[in-house]
Motif scaffolding. Structure first.
Motif, PDB file in Angstrom:
ATOM      1  N   TYR A  61      65.317  41.579 -36.882  1.00 17.32           N
ATOM      2  CA  TYR A  61      65.808  42.060 -35.593  1.00 17.32           C
ATOM      3  C   TYR A  61      67.148  41.421 -35.264  1.00 17.32           C
ATOM      4  N   PHE A  62      68.135  42.242 -34.951  1.00 17.81           N
ATOM      5  CA  PHE A  62      69.407  41.771 -34.410  1.00 17.81           C
ATOM      6  C   PHE A  62      70.026  42.900 -33.602  1.00 17.81           C
ATOM      7  N   LYS A  63      70.841  42.551 -32.617  1.00 20.42           N
ATOM      8  CA  LYS A  63      71.465  43.568 -31.770  1.00 20.42           C
ATOM      9  C   LYS A  63      72.320  44.498 -32.625  1.00 20.42           C
ATOM     10  N   GLY A  64      72.077  45.795 -32.458  1.00 21.40           N
ATOM     11  CA  GLY A  64      72.797  46.792 -33.235  1.00 21.40           C
ATOM     12  C   GLY A  64      72.069  47.206 -34.498  1.00 21.40           C
ATOM     13  N   HIS A  72      66.615  47.049 -33.093  1.00 25.93           N
ATOM     14  CA  HIS A  72      67.239  47.103 -31.768  1.00 25.93           C
ATOM     15  C   HIS A  72      67.412  48.557 -31.340  1.00 25.93           C
ATOM     16  N   GLN A  73      67.800  49.424 -32.265  1.00 26.83           N
ATOM     17  CA  GLN A  73      67.947  50.848 -31.954  1.00 26.83           C
ATOM     18  C   GLN A  73      66.599  51.466 -31.600  1.00 26.83           C
ATOM     19  N   GLU A  95      64.054  49.870 -30.302  1.00 25.29           N
ATOM     20  CA  GLU A  95      63.725  49.317 -28.989  1.00 25.29           C
ATOM     21  C   GLU A  95      64.481  50.054 -27.869  1.00 25.29           C
ATOM     22  N   GLU A  96      65.731  50.319 -28.080  1.00 22.80           N
ATOM     23  CA  GLU A  96      66.553  50.950 -27.057  1.00 22.80           C
ATOM     24  C   GLU A  96      66.222  52.437 -26.869  1.00 22.80           C
TER      25      GLU A  96
END
Length: 77
Positions: free
Chosen positions: A64-67, A71-72, A74-75
């Motif tokens: 897991y990391f932003k971007g 993360h996608q 989750e968003e």
């Protein structure tokens, strides 16, 4: 490997596979190649254990990391 095991009593194969070795979402070649590494590691372990040569397989999965993919998910879900 044999010389290292004979002199120190220990040696190791470290093989990098992937969680793709057990996930079959499609017929891409990446997963089967990684699965073949797991299969080879099992054979190496059985073949060389008596000499003190270990075989390890590291099978990382997604992180897991932003971007990133998770993360996608989750968003967007």
């Amino acid at each position: 490997m044999g010389k290292a095991a004979d002199s120190s009593g220990d040696a190791a194969f470290v093989i990098i596979a992937s969680v793709s070795a057990v996930v079959a979402d499609n017929a891409a070649s990446y997963g089967p190649v990684k699965a073949s590494l797991v299969h080879m590691a099992k054979g190496l372990a059985r073949q060389h254990a008596k000499r003190g040569i270990r075989t390890n397989v590291v099978s990382p999965g997604m992180v897991y990391f932003k971007g990133g993919v998770w993360h996608q998910v989750e968003e967007n879900m």
